[in-house]
Design an enzyme around this catalytic site. Sequence first.
Site, PDB file in Angstrom:
ATOM      1  N   HIS A 276      -9.543   1.445   5.015  1.00 21.25           N
ATOM      2  CA  HIS A 276      -8.432   1.441   5.530  1.00 21.25           C
ATOM      3  C   HIS A 276      -8.574   2.571   6.800  1.00 21.25           C
ATOM      4  CE1 HIS A 276      -4.429   2.717   6.547  1.00 21.25           C
ATOM      5  NE2 HIS A 276      -3.764   1.513   5.941  1.00 21.25           N
TER       6      HIS A 276
ATOM      7  N   GLY B 281       2.253   2.338  10.750  1.00 16.43           N
ATOM      8  CA  GLY B 281       3.384   3.254  10.709  1.00 16.43           C
ATOM      9  C   GLY B 281       3.867   3.826  12.171  1.00 16.43           C
TER      10      GLY B 281
ATOM     11  N   ASN C  18       0.944  -0.988  -0.119  1.00 15.54           N
ATOM     12  CA  ASN C  18       0.306   0.193  -0.045  1.00 15.54           C
ATOM     13  C   ASN C  18       0.865   1.320   0.132  1.00 15.54           C
ATOM     14  OD1 ASN C  18      -1.884   1.910   0.406  1.00 15.54           O
ATOM     15  ND2 ASN C  18      -2.465   1.412   2.702  1.00 15.54           N
TER      16      ASN C  18
ATOM     17  N   GLU D 149      -7.018   4.772   7.993  1.00 15.01           N
ATOM     18  CA  GLU D 149      -6.661   6.238   7.708  1.00 15.01           C
ATOM     19  C   GLU D 149      -8.022   6.794   7.035  1.00 15.01           C
ATOM     20  OE1 GLU D 149      -2.951   5.646   5.459  1.00 15.01           O
ATOM     21  OE2 GLU D 149      -2.104   5.086   7.530  1.00 15.01           O
TER      22      GLU D 149
ATOM     23  N   SER E 152       3.000  -2.044  10.482  1.00  9.12           N
ATOM     24  CA  SER E 152       4.768  -2.411  10.553  1.00  9.12           C
ATOM     25  C   SER E 152       5.222  -3.641  10.170  1.00  9.12           C
ATOM     26  CB  SER E 152       4.945  -1.889  12.226  1.00  9.12           C
ATOM     27  OG  SER E 152       4.742  -0.558  12.457  1.00  9.12           O
TER      28      SER E 152
ATOM     29  N   LYS F  61       0.070   4.275  -0.201  1.00  9.96           N
ATOM     30  CA  LYS F  61      -0.483   5.528   0.185  1.00  9.96           C
ATOM     31  C   LYS F  61      -0.361   6.924  -0.663  1.00  9.96           C
ATOM     32  CE  LYS F  61      -0.335   3.327   4.762  1.00  9.96           C
ATOM     33  NZ  LYS F  61      -0.278   3.394   6.056  1.00  9.96           N
TER      34      LYS F  61
ATOM     35  N   GLU G  65      -5.530  -4.897  10.580  1.00  8.83           N
ATOM     36  CA  GLU G  65      -4.594  -3.853  10.856  1.00  8.83           C
ATOM     37  C   GLU G  65      -4.794  -3.079  12.201  1.00  8.83           C
ATOM     38  OE1 GLU G  65      -2.488  -2.584   6.921  1.00  8.83           O
ATOM     39  OE2 GLU G  65      -4.230  -1.451   7.121  1.00  8.83           O
TER      40      GLU G  65
HETATM   41  P1  PGA Z   1       2.824   0.050   7.631  1.00  6.28           P
HETATM   42  O1  PGA Z   1       1.121   0.471   7.162  1.00  6.28           O
HETATM   43  O2  PGA Z   1       3.145  -1.174   7.186  1.00  6.28           O
HETATM   44  O3  PGA Z   1       3.481   1.331   7.447  1.00  6.28           O
HETATM   45  O4  PGA Z   1       2.460   0.053   9.104  1.00  6.28           O
HETATM   46  C1  PGA Z   1       0.404  -0.563   6.857  1.00  6.28           C
HETATM   47  C2  PGA Z   1      -0.899   0.146   6.305  1.00  6.28           C
HETATM   48  O5  PGA Z   1      -1.390   1.016   6.729  1.00  6.28           O
HETATM   49  O6  PGA Z   1      -1.611  -0.615   5.145  1.00  6.28           O
END
Ligand code: PGA
Length: 269
Positions: free
Chosen positions: A103, A188, A11, A105, A228, A13, A182
């Site tokens: 997601h 992140g 992803n 976010e 992560s 982003k 997640e």
């Molecule tokens: P990350 O993000 O691997 O940077 O933690 C995962 C995601 O948001 O899908």
Amino acid sequence: MKRRRPLIVGNWKMNGLVETAIELAETVCRGLSERERRSGLPPCDVVVAPPFTAIHAINQHHGCALMKLCGQDMSANPPGPYTGEISGIMLRNVGCRYVILGHSERRERHHEDNALVGQKCKAAFRDGLLPIVCVGENLTHREQGQTLSVVAAQVDAVLDVVNGEDGGKLLPKLDQWVVAYEPIWAIGTGHNASTEQIQEVHGFMRERLAHRLDAATADKIRLLYGGSVKPANAREILALEDVDGALVGGASLNAQEFLAILDALPGEA
Ligand code: PGA
């Protein structure tokens, strides 16, 4: 060997302009081709979700059958007067096979609720895309012992909408559904959930799917972990019984790290 065909999704982003996105896609594709020459087809599906603005260019450019494209979101609506939105048909038109939905976010910053995510999932199935629906608790939920009830509500909302569609017309497609667990506190942050925490939620989701659908369908649905994931922790996470792959954010922006996560799949050198 995993029971279900593993799926590793990058992803990206809101990162990358057309040129850098093409370069990243090409490097991943080259790595996949090298692995194919060395040891045959990768033992998993490999998917990347670039920003919308780069998808068409990558699709035109890369011609790599080993990597599929994915949208990072889509509208629940059919084409029409929805300024700024992208439909599932548009994503298909630029070569996408998958779409990430719900997601955290988007749930947190764009106020997407469970019902909307369910509607988007239904629209994705109708438009011929494979939805990857993200679920997961925030830190307060976890500290208050609400993790499983939050995840259950997120999974149930999708099933309610898809089930309710035209007498269950879309139900057979649920075999191909993908759910990504997640935990928001792990995204992140560099702090992945422990293997015990991950297997607990994945096992719970599998049981819930069996209860709501049937055991055979639940057995086919791929459950990913995200938060992560990096080369250093991928091996132990991907080895878990009910983990069928990973949704990778930060580490997917570096082709070598992303490829190293594929190499960590059970059965790989
Ligand atoms: P990350 O993000 O691997 O940077 O933690 C995962 C995601 O948001 O899908």
